[in-house]
Design an enzyme around this catalytic site. Structure first.
Site, PDB file in Angstrom:
ATOM      1  N   ASP A  80       0.822  -1.214   0.000  1.00 47.93           N
ATOM      2  CA  ASP A  80       0.000   0.000   0.000  1.00 47.93           C
ATOM      3  C   ASP A  80       0.851   1.258   0.000  1.00 47.93           C
ATOM      4  O   ASP A  80       0.414   2.320  -0.432  1.00 47.93           O
ATOM      5  CB  ASP A  80      -0.952   0.003   1.200  1.00 47.93           C
ATOM      6  CG  ASP A  80      -2.122  -0.910   0.905  1.00 47.93           C
ATOM      7  OD1 ASP A  80      -1.947  -2.143   1.018  1.00 47.93           O
ATOM      8  OD2 ASP A  80      -3.180  -0.411   0.504  1.00 47.93           O
ATOM      9  N   LYS A 106      -1.344  -5.073   3.966  1.00 49.94           N
ATOM     10  CA  LYS A 106      -2.427  -5.600   4.806  1.00 49.94           C
ATOM     11  C   LYS A 106      -1.904  -6.255   6.087  1.00 49.94           C
ATOM     12  O   LYS A 106      -0.909  -6.982   6.057  1.00 49.94           O
ATOM     13  CB  LYS A 106      -3.232  -6.606   3.975  1.00 49.94           C
ATOM     14  CG  LYS A 106      -4.390  -7.277   4.672  1.00 49.94           C
ATOM     15  CD  LYS A 106      -5.363  -6.322   5.296  1.00 49.94           C
ATOM     16  CE  LYS A 106      -5.981  -5.366   4.307  1.00 49.94           C
ATOM     17  NZ  LYS A 106      -6.732  -4.259   4.984  1.00 49.94           N
TER      18      LYS A 106
END
Ligand code: MRU
Length: 317
Positions: free
Chosen positions: A203, A214
């Site tokens: 991310d 995650k």
């Protein structure tokens, strides 16, 4: 937009008419995965521009939806810089570039997968996360399409089950052999020698290679290092944040406790219980064997290898 909260049971599309519709879809994870969040936000901003709305304000609303995936800000900044007239073509370019980058990452990453390997992946990094073939899952799909016999261990990915619901859905569609495991089973399976390599997405990647992904990714990195299993991060250059020196400054999204205290709408914890729900964690660069980008496979020292592929100078904000 395909409503990912309903998968795999129901395939239903959401019509977004305003940037607020898009922001809502991103916030509730109907649309998710770092690159797709950026693409959706770019189209959302296009809707605001078309309606003659204040795009700066619309951008702020979209940016407030999810704090960790830097692709969101990257895409929004690109559309704002393009201007209202060119918003749609800029959004389409961002979308097309991601499809192209996925294919390039797929080819580069597949070279690291040999016939007969068992690979482990976390969360969903496939078409549902990028609009193309995916990042880490795109690598796995590419290797399979090249004729390599592979088997995939899929972390279910608590608490919202992106692995069990979405990655397995994509793998089933591609007829790639896979087994879903609970997240906590991964370190023991890695220790057993069953896992040949781990492929995850990202991310946000800091200048030094520290990578937010995650929640549950960090334990995979630790187990991989302890048992000498390669741990690969696959991400487009838009996931690199040139404004962040290391992982300690990456904003970690904390989501509602209800995602943990209830399951499928049913309360599973005592009514008086509270929960912590960090949605991401940071894997230190030292645990990462390589970062596969569309611009090449980066190795440590990441400071140097990342700086080499990032062409744009740091944007001060
Ligand atoms: O909360 P999510 O489902 O948006 O989290 C997604 C991930 O962590 C992915 O691994 C990451 O965005 C990369 S997607 C190519």
């Amino acid at each position: 937009m395909l409503d990912q909260t309903l998968l795999p049971g129901v395939v239903r599309y959401i019509d977004a008419h305003t940037h607020a519709d898009v922001a809502d879809a991103i916030r509730r994870l109907a649309v998710r995965g770092a690159p797709l969040i950026g693409i959706a936000a770019a189209y959302g901003l296009t809707l605001a521009a078309r309606r003659g709305e204040d795009t700066r304000r619309a951008a702020d609303e979209l940016l407030a939806t999810r704090p960790t995936a830097v692709n969101l800000r990257w895409a929004v900044d690109r559309v704002l810089a393009a201007g209202a007239e060119a918003a749609e073509s800029e959004a389409r370019d961002i979308h097309d570039e991601q499809r192209q980058a996925d294919l390039q990452m797929g080819e580069l990453g597949a070279e690291l997968i040999a016939d007969g390997m068992t690979v482990l992946t976390h969360c969903n990094t496939g078409s549902l996360a990028t609009g193309g073939i995916g990042t880490a899952l795109g690598v796995i799909k590419t290797a399979y399409r090249q004729g390599k016999r592979i088997r995939v261990l899929v972390d279910e990915t608590r608490p919202l089950l992106q692995g069990a619901r979405l990655t397995s859905w994509e793998l089933a569609h591609e007829r790639i052999p896979h087994e879903i495991i609970v997240d906590a089973a991964a370190p023991a399976l890695i220790a057993s020698g069953e896992v040949s390599a781990i492929f995850v997405g990202a991310d946000r990647i800091a200048q030094n290679g520290d990578t937010a992904n995650k929640i549950g990714t960090y334990m995979l990195g630790l187990a991989a290092q302890a048992h000498d299993v390669p741990f690969y991060v696959v991400a487009p250059a838009s996931t690199i944040d040139v404004n962040v020196a290391d992982g300690s400054s990456i904003a970690i999204e904390e989501r509602e406790a209800g995602e943990i205290l209830a399951f499928a709408g049913r309360q599973t914890a005592p009514a008086s219980s509270v929960a912590r729900n960090p949605a991401f964690d940071v894997t230190p660069a030292g645990l990462i064997t390589a970062i596969i980008t569309a611009r090449g496979v980066l190795r440590a020292p990441y400071h140097t290898s990342i700086a080499r592929i990032v062409q744009q100078p740091a944007v001060v904000r």
